[in-house]
Design a protein around this motif. Structure first.
Motif, PDB file in Angstrom:
ATOM      1  N   LEU A   3      -9.024  25.395 -23.888  1.00 61.03           N
ATOM      2  CA  LEU A   3      -7.920  25.586 -22.950  1.00 61.03           C
ATOM      3  C   LEU A   3      -7.320  26.949 -23.238  1.00 61.03           C
ATOM      4  N   GLN A   4      -7.009  27.699 -22.234  1.00 61.75           N
ATOM      5  CA  GLN A   4      -6.547  29.071 -22.422  1.00 61.75           C
ATOM      6  C   GLN A   4      -5.094  29.266 -22.026  1.00 61.75           C
ATOM      7  N   LEU A  11       5.459  25.741 -30.873  1.00 64.77           N
ATOM      8  CA  LEU A  11       5.277  24.462 -30.199  1.00 64.77           C
ATOM      9  C   LEU A  11       3.812  24.034 -30.241  1.00 64.77           C
ATOM     10  N   ASN A  12       3.597  22.746 -30.363  1.00 62.54           N
ATOM     11  CA  ASN A  12       2.241  22.209 -30.414  1.00 62.54           C
ATOM     12  C   ASN A  12       1.598  22.265 -29.042  1.00 62.54           C
ATOM     13  N   THR A  13       0.442  22.906 -28.992  1.00 63.87           N
ATOM     14  CA  THR A  13      -0.308  23.070 -27.757  1.00 63.87           C
ATOM     15  C   THR A  13      -1.749  22.665 -28.005  1.00 63.87           C
ATOM     16  N   VAL A  22      -9.769  16.747 -30.703  1.00 65.54           N
ATOM     17  CA  VAL A  22      -8.874  17.675 -30.005  1.00 65.54           C
ATOM     18  C   VAL A  22      -8.486  18.744 -31.013  1.00 65.54           C
ATOM     19  N   SER A  23      -8.115  19.898 -30.520  1.00 64.60           N
ATOM     20  CA  SER A  23      -7.569  20.949 -31.374  1.00 64.60           C
ATOM     21  C   SER A  23      -6.137  21.211 -30.937  1.00 64.60           C
ATOM     22  N   VAL A  24      -5.248  21.249 -31.915  1.00 65.46           N
ATOM     23  CA  VAL A  24      -3.845  21.557 -31.677  1.00 65.46           C
ATOM     24  C   VAL A  24      -3.560  22.851 -32.416  1.00 65.46           C
ATOM     25  N   ASN A  25      -3.140  23.862 -31.667  1.00 65.57           N
ATOM     26  CA  ASN A  25      -2.862  25.179 -32.247  1.00 65.57           C
ATOM     27  C   ASN A  25      -4.057  25.692 -33.045  1.00 65.57           C
ATOM     28  N   GLY A  26      -5.260  25.395 -32.561  1.00 65.56           N
ATOM     29  CA  GLY A  26      -6.478  25.875 -33.194  1.00 65.56           C
ATOM     30  C   GLY A  26      -6.976  25.027 -34.351  1.00 65.56           C
ATOM     31  N   ILE A  27      -6.304  23.941 -34.683  1.00 66.28           N
ATOM     32  CA  ILE A  27      -6.713  23.070 -35.785  1.00 66.28           C
ATOM     33  C   ILE A  27      -7.324  21.807 -35.189  1.00 66.28           C
ATOM     34  N   ARG A  28      -8.541  21.515 -35.616  1.00 70.00           N
ATOM     35  CA  ARG A  28      -9.305  20.389 -35.067  1.00 70.00           C
ATOM     36  C   ARG A  28      -8.864  19.066 -35.700  1.00 70.00           C
ATOM     37  N   HIS A  29      -8.711  18.046 -34.857  1.00 72.69           N
ATOM     38  CA  HIS A  29      -8.353  16.688 -35.292  1.00 72.69           C
ATOM     39  C   HIS A  29      -9.361  15.724 -34.694  1.00 72.69           C
TER      40      HIS A  29
END
Length: 123
Positions: A3-4, A11-13, A22-29
Motif C-alpha cells: 500500500l502506498q 500513527l499506525n498504517t 500484514v505489515s504495519v509501518n513496515g513491520i511484518r506481523h
C-alpha cells in the motif's frame, strides 16, 4: 500487496498485506492483531474465525473508537449475531470485511482523522 499511502507521523498504517500477514509501518506481523492509530495489540485473540468468542467482541467494543472494522481473513465471513451484541451495547459501529478491505479502509479512515480500530484474523 504493498500500500502506498503517506504515513502520518507516529500513527499506525498498514503498509502491506498478503496471505497470512500484514505489515504495519513496515513491520511484518503474522498473528491476529488489533490496531488503533496510536497503539498495536499483537495477538489480540488466539481465535480463528470459527472459534471467535463473545469476549473477543467485548474487548474490541472496549477500544476507544467510534468505528470498528473486523477483517475475517482472505474472504468475507459474518460472525454470529450474538457475538456482535457488545458493539450494539457500546453503541459502536462494526464493519465486517475481508482482510485486504479492512486494511485499506482502516488506512483511509485513520488518514481522515476518524476514531477507528481494526481487529484482523490472520490465523
Amino acid at each position: 500487496m504493498k500500500l502506498q499511502l503517506d504515513r502520518p507521523d507516529g500513527l499506525n498504517t498498514f503498509t502491506a498485506y498478503g496471505e497470512g500477514y500484514v505489515s504495519v509501518n513496515g513491520i511484518r506481523h503474522s498473528c491476529n492483531l488489533a490496531a488503533l492509530p496510536e497503539r498495536l495489540f499483537p495477538e489480540w485473540t488466539q481465535a480463528t474465525f470459527e472459534t471467535l468468542r463473545l469476549e473477543d467482541f467485548e474487548w474490541l467494543a472496549s477500544l476507544d473508537a467510534e468505528i470498528i472494522l473486523l477483517g475475517t481473513g482472505s474472504r468475507l465471513r459474518f460472525p454470529a449475531p450474538e457475538l456482535m451484541r457488545p458493539m450494539a451495547r457500546a453503541q459502536k459501529g462494526l464493519e465486517v470485511m475481508d482482510l485486504p478491505a479492512a486494511c485499506r479502509t482502516y488506512n483511509v479512515l485513520m488518514g481522515e482523522g476518524r476514531k477507528v480500530a481494526v481487529g484482523l484474523l490472520l490465523v
